[in-house]
Design a protein around this motif. Structure first.
Motif, mmCIF file in Angstrom:
data_model
loop_
_atom_site.group_PDB
_atom_site.id
_atom_site.type_symbol
_atom_site.label_atom_id
_atom_site.label_comp_id
_atom_site.label_asym_id
_atom_site.label_seq_id
_atom_site.Cartn_x
_atom_site.Cartn_y
_atom_site.Cartn_z
ATOM 1 N N LEU A 17 -183.087 -114.778 18.855
ATOM 2 C CA LEU A 17 -181.644 -114.299 18.920
ATOM 3 C C LEU A 17 -180.798 -115.518 19.743
ATOM 4 C CD1 LEU A 17 -179.861 -111.835 19.072
ATOM 5 C CD2 LEU A 17 -180.663 -111.888 21.386
ATOM 6 N N ASN A 18 -180.613 -116.407 18.909
ATOM 7 C CA ASN A 18 -179.781 -117.786 19.609
ATOM 8 C C ASN A 18 -178.486 -117.510 19.677
ATOM 9 O OD1 ASN A 18 -178.955 -118.007 17.056
ATOM 10 N ND2 ASN A 18 -181.252 -119.643 16.842
ATOM 11 N N VAL A 19 -177.107 -118.351 20.041
ATOM 12 C CA VAL A 19 -175.916 -118.692 19.837
ATOM 13 C C VAL A 19 -175.267 -118.313 18.106
ATOM 14 C CG1 VAL A 19 -173.415 -119.925 20.179
ATOM 15 C CG2 VAL A 19 -175.536 -119.683 21.605
ATOM 16 N N TYR A 20 -175.932 -118.491 17.317
ATOM 17 C CA TYR A 20 -175.388 -118.607 15.648
ATOM 18 C C TYR A 20 -175.520 -117.039 15.482
ATOM 19 C CZ TYR A 20 -175.410 -123.310 15.731
ATOM 20 O OH TYR A 20 -174.892 -124.842 16.206
ATOM 21 N N SER A 21 -177.154 -116.510 15.764
ATOM 22 C CA SER A 21 -177.575 -114.725 15.544
ATOM 23 C C SER A 21 -176.457 -113.986 16.689
ATOM 24 C CB SER A 21 -178.917 -115.198 15.449
ATOM 25 O OG SER A 21 -178.916 -115.035 17.135
ATOM 26 N N GLN A 22 -175.911 -113.967 17.592
ATOM 27 C CA GLN A 22 -174.391 -113.141 18.266
ATOM 28 C C GLN A 22 -173.751 -113.500 17.808
ATOM 29 O OE1 GLN A 22 -175.260 -115.209 22.476
ATOM 30 N NE2 GLN A 22 -177.188 -114.124 22.581
ATOM 31 N N VAL A 23 -173.503 -114.823 17.912
ATOM 32 C CA VAL A 23 -171.727 -114.687 16.218
ATOM 33 C C VAL A 23 -171.860 -114.078 15.475
ATOM 34 C CG1 VAL A 23 -170.462 -116.407 15.031
ATOM 35 C CG2 VAL A 23 -170.937 -117.160 17.552
ATOM 36 N N GLY A 24 -173.647 -113.738 14.659
ATOM 37 C CA GLY A 24 -173.477 -113.172 13.646
ATOM 38 C C GLY A 24 -173.558 -111.837 13.854
ATOM 39 N N LEU A 25 -174.249 -111.036 15.154
ATOM 40 C CA LEU A 25 -173.552 -109.654 15.643
ATOM 41 C C LEU A 25 -172.063 -109.404 15.889
ATOM 42 C CD1 LEU A 25 -176.660 -109.467 17.919
ATOM 43 C CD2 LEU A 25 -176.600 -108.635 15.321
ATOM 44 N N VAL A 26 -172.021 -110.549 16.588
ATOM 45 C CA VAL A 26 -170.349 -110.365 16.712
ATOM 46 C C VAL A 26 -169.527 -109.793 15.634
ATOM 47 C CG1 VAL A 26 -167.801 -110.863 17.829
ATOM 48 C CG2 VAL A 26 -170.307 -110.825 18.752
ATOM 49 N N THR A 27 -169.815 -110.760 14.464
ATOM 50 C CA THR A 27 -169.018 -110.404 12.782
ATOM 51 C C THR A 27 -169.880 -109.086 12.496
ATOM 52 O OG1 THR A 27 -169.365 -112.444 13.188
ATOM 53 C CG2 THR A 27 -168.877 -111.461 10.744
ATOM 54 N N LEU A 28 -170.572 -109.129 12.421
ATOM 55 C CA LEU A 28 -171.161 -107.239 11.879
ATOM 56 C C LEU A 28 -170.886 -106.513 12.398
ATOM 57 C CD1 LEU A 28 -173.307 -106.810 10.222
ATOM 58 C CD2 LEU A 28 -174.726 -106.766 12.122
ATOM 59 N N VAL A 29 -170.409 -106.665 14.339
ATOM 60 C CA VAL A 29 -170.361 -105.250 14.432
ATOM 61 C C VAL A 29 -168.642 -105.164 14.128
ATOM 62 C CG1 VAL A 29 -168.941 -104.313 16.595
ATOM 63 C CG2 VAL A 29 -171.234 -105.359 16.802
ATOM 64 N N ALA A 74 -169.261 -108.083 -1.088
ATOM 65 C CA ALA A 74 -168.625 -109.151 -0.667
ATOM 66 C C ALA A 74 -169.311 -109.907 0.006
ATOM 67 C CB ALA A 74 -167.449 -108.994 -0.949
ATOM 68 N N THR A 75 -169.826 -109.479 1.882
ATOM 69 C CA THR A 75 -169.924 -110.119 3.415
ATOM 70 C C THR A 75 -172.042 -110.458 2.380
ATOM 71 O OG1 THR A 75 -169.140 -108.447 3.670
ATOM 72 C CG2 THR A 75 -171.079 -109.656 5.408
ATOM 73 N N ILE A 76 -173.043 -109.201 1.754
ATOM 74 C CA ILE A 76 -173.980 -110.087 1.967
ATOM 75 C C ILE A 76 -173.965 -110.845 0.684
ATOM 76 C CG2 ILE A 76 -175.979 -108.645 0.501
ATOM 77 C CD1 ILE A 76 -174.893 -106.322 2.312
ATOM 78 N N CYS A 77 -173.400 -110.771 -0.621
ATOM 79 C CA CYS A 77 -173.511 -111.908 -1.399
ATOM 80 C C CYS A 77 -173.209 -113.227 -1.071
ATOM 81 C CB CYS A 77 -172.813 -111.830 -2.676
ATOM 82 S SG CYS A 77 -173.349 -110.021 -3.345
ATOM 83 N N GLY A 78 -171.974 -113.106 -0.265
ATOM 84 C CA GLY A 78 -171.336 -114.182 0.116
ATOM 85 C C GLY A 78 -172.856 -115.424 1.166
ATOM 86 N N VAL A 99 -179.036 -112.717 9.822
ATOM 87 C CA VAL A 99 -178.027 -111.040 10.993
ATOM 88 C C VAL A 99 -177.267 -110.738 10.019
ATOM 89 C CG1 VAL A 99 -176.894 -110.856 13.191
ATOM 90 C CG2 VAL A 99 -179.137 -112.583 13.309
ATOM 91 N N LEU A 100 -176.704 -110.913 8.971
ATOM 92 C CA LEU A 100 -175.347 -110.731 8.587
ATOM 93 C C LEU A 100 -175.825 -110.649 7.363
ATOM 94 C CD1 LEU A 100 -172.249 -113.919 8.826
ATOM 95 C CD2 LEU A 100 -172.567 -111.116 9.641
ATOM 96 N N ALA A 105 -176.672 -104.913 5.522
ATOM 97 C CA ALA A 105 -177.592 -103.589 4.485
ATOM 98 C C ALA A 105 -177.593 -102.568 5.046
ATOM 99 C CB ALA A 105 -178.997 -104.682 3.849
ATOM 100 N N VAL A 106 -178.583 -103.487 6.408
ATOM 101 C CA VAL A 106 -178.000 -101.855 6.937
ATOM 102 C C VAL A 106 -177.073 -100.584 7.589
ATOM 103 C CG1 VAL A 106 -179.162 -100.931 9.385
ATOM 104 C CG2 VAL A 106 -180.471 -102.197 7.801
ATOM 105 N N GLY A 107 -175.921 -101.562 7.941
ATOM 106 C CA GLY A 107 -175.113 -101.217 8.694
ATOM 107 C C GLY A 107 -174.044 -100.459 7.065
ATOM 108 N N THR A 108 -174.574 -100.127 6.402
ATOM 109 C CA THR A 108 -173.689 -99.895 5.227
ATOM 110 C C THR A 108 -174.905 -98.531 4.609
ATOM 111 O OG1 THR A 108 -173.448 -102.064 4.052
ATOM 112 C CG2 THR A 108 -172.537 -99.794 2.220
ATOM 113 N N ILE A 109 -175.297 -98.543 5.342
ATOM 114 C CA ILE A 109 -176.383 -97.312 4.205
ATOM 115 C C ILE A 109 -176.215 -96.374 5.589
ATOM 116 C CG2 ILE A 109 -178.606 -96.356 4.475
ATOM 117 C CD1 ILE A 109 -179.264 -98.836 3.395
ATOM 118 N N PHE A 110 -176.218 -97.454 6.832
ATOM 119 C CA PHE A 110 -175.550 -95.439 8.296
ATOM 120 C C PHE A 110 -174.109 -95.257 8.055
ATOM 121 C CE2 PHE A 110 -179.598 -96.932 10.090
ATOM 122 C CZ PHE A 110 -179.727 -95.958 11.412
#
Length: 149
Positions: A17-29, A74-78, A99-100, A105-110
């Protein structure tokens, strides 16, 4: 007890869980919230038009399925190529990609399966907000109210 010396298919996909994955989490949210808002807002609008809560969320989920899937695919393929990178800087790109891709994938299912159920349990019935207002009769003219002698 798992054997630590045995290889597993995700051995190369580990990240911290580094800075890059945290940026991915913000984008994901943001992306997952946008998908949820698409469905809930449309269901609320359908309820205000007179549909029952169950029919509204069913129609909203069916109508908004395509935009949600388009955003997710589009997000997953990109971002999938970021999970396969090697070389210098690969750890940073790999962590945001994992992270993305996995989160989307999990967020779309939810969003597609659990959000409608939770909406039925929690959301208020917007048809109750629309009260039928009966027109009040117009006031009688002043001349009609004066007694005649």
């Amino acid at each position: 007890m798992p054997n630590p010396n045995m290889h597993f298919f995700t051995d190369g996909w580990t990240t911290t869980l580094n800075v890059y994955s945290q940026v991915g989490l913000v984008t994901l949210v943001g992306l997952i919230a946008k998908n949820g808002i698409l469905i809930v807002e449309f269901a609320n609008k359908l309820q205000e038009e007179g549909q029952a809560k169950m029919d509204a969320i069913r129609n909203a989920a069916m109508t908004r399925l395509r935009p949600v899937l388009m955003t997710s695919v589009a997000t997953i393929c990109g971002h999938f190529p970021l999970t396969l990178v090697t070389g210098p800087g690969a750890a940073a790109r790999n962590s945001i990609g994992l992270v993305l891709v996995a989160g989307m994938a999990v967020g779309t299912i939810f969003t597609l399966f659990f959000l409608p159920s939770i909406y039925l349990l929690i959301a208020k019935d917007h048809r109750a907000d629309q009260k039928v207002v009966e027109p009040t009769p117009a006031p009688a003219p002043a001349a009609a109210l004066e007694p005649t002698a």
